[in-house]
Design an enzyme around this catalytic site. Structure first.
Site, PDB file in Angstrom:
ATOM      1  N   ALA A   1       8.134 -22.308   9.957  1.00 18.25           N
ATOM      2  CA  ALA A   1       7.013 -21.576  10.531  1.00 18.25           C
ATOM      3  C   ALA A   1       7.428 -20.176  10.968  1.00 18.25           C
ATOM      4  O   ALA A   1       8.538 -19.963  11.455  1.00 18.25           O
ATOM      5  CB  ALA A   1       6.450 -22.341  11.725  1.00 18.25           C
TER       6      ALA A   1
ATOM      7  N   ARG B   1      16.507 -16.714   7.002  1.00 17.04           N
ATOM      8  CA  ARG B   1      17.907 -16.969   6.670  1.00 17.04           C
ATOM      9  C   ARG B   1      18.055 -18.467   6.449  1.00 17.04           C
ATOM     10  O   ARG B   1      17.339 -19.274   7.041  1.00 17.04           O
ATOM     11  CB  ARG B   1      18.833 -16.475   7.765  1.00 17.04           C
ATOM     12  CG  ARG B   1      18.633 -17.114   9.091  1.00 17.04           C
ATOM     13  CD  ARG B   1      19.541 -16.551  10.183  1.00 17.04           C
ATOM     14  NE  ARG B   1      19.187 -17.031  11.482  1.00 17.04           N
ATOM     15  CZ  ARG B   1      19.305 -18.273  11.918  1.00 17.04           C
ATOM     16  NH1 ARG B   1      19.776 -19.197  11.130  1.00 17.04           N
ATOM     17  NH2 ARG B   1      18.948 -18.604  13.141  1.00 17.04           N
TER      18      ARG B   1
ATOM     19  N   HIS C   1       0.865  -1.181   0.000  1.00 21.96           N
ATOM     20  CA  HIS C   1       0.000   0.000   0.000  1.00 21.96           C
ATOM     21  C   HIS C   1       0.899   1.227   0.000  1.00 21.96           C
ATOM     22  O   HIS C   1       1.392   1.648   1.039  1.00 21.96           O
ATOM     23  CB  HIS C   1      -0.923   0.027   1.220  1.00 21.96           C
ATOM     24  CG  HIS C   1      -2.061  -0.912   1.119  1.00 21.96           C
ATOM     25  ND1 HIS C   1      -3.251  -0.567   0.537  1.00 21.96           N
ATOM     26  CD2 HIS C   1      -2.200  -2.200   1.503  1.00 21.96           C
ATOM     27  CE1 HIS C   1      -4.079  -1.588   0.576  1.00 21.96           C
ATOM     28  NE2 HIS C   1      -3.456  -2.593   1.156  1.00 21.96           N
TER      29      HIS C   1
END
Length: 186
Positions: free
Chosen positions: A158, A178, A107
């Site tokens: 996750a 990473r 945005h």
């Protein structure tokens, strides 16, 4: 009551699928899905999705048509959101874990004037294509940001936020993500 809900959802999916640029054979989507810009969305065979799927393709100007391409045998679990103003490609055999978010846009930018404007009033800005190669697996709550490629066979742990390219056969974790391991062929 649950059977009626499933029938209604299936009928809704059949009609929504007709708005897509292409839909392969044997697709299944659970309830409460949202499709915007179906004419820019191409889905392959054996597509499966959990609840609350959102696939949105936004045409932000006349110079670029958005494009979302989902390959064959792709599974998207509950609460996933794909947002494209340019291009998102998800190759064959990919599994997106619950709450995976993939976008190629923001945005607005980061000028003072834009930051003084409420985010929902800022112009959507394309920031770079997302390319996910074959057999990628994302864990729960993964965010894949604009301009990123994820190589074949990679695993994204996750809660990772992917802000840069991930080479093939890598395991990446963290925010920003990473690489903690790259699996080599014996």
């Amino acid at each position: 009551m649950k059977k009626i809900s499933k029938v209604i959802n299936r009928i809704k999916w059949i009609f929504s699928a007709k708005t897509l640029k292409h839909i392969g054979k044997n697709s299944h989507v659970e309830e409460n899905f949202s499709i915007i810009g179906g004419q820019f969305i191409d889905i392959g065979n054996n597509f499966s999705s959990g609840k609350n799927l959102k696939i949105h393709a936004f045409e932000i100007d006349d110079s670029r048509k958005p494009r979302i391409v989902i390959g064959n045998d792709v599974t998207i679990t509950d609460n996933c959101y794909l947002s494209a103003a340019g291009e998102i490609k998800i190759a064959d055999g990919t599994l997106l874990g619950e709450n995976t978010f993939i976008c190629d846009n923001f945005h607005g930018g980061n000028t003072f004037e834009e930051l003084e404007t409420p985010p929902n009033e800022r112009k959507i800005t394309y920031k770079g294509s997302v390319n996910i190669e074959e057999n990628v697996w994302t864990g729960r709550n993964v965010c894949i940001m604009p301009g990123v490629s994820i190589g074949k066979g990679s695993i994204i742990g996750a809660n990772a936020v992917v802000t840069h390219d991930i080479p093939p056969y890598s395991i990446a974790v963290g925010a920003p993500a990473r690489i903690i391991r790259n699996v080599k062929k014996d």
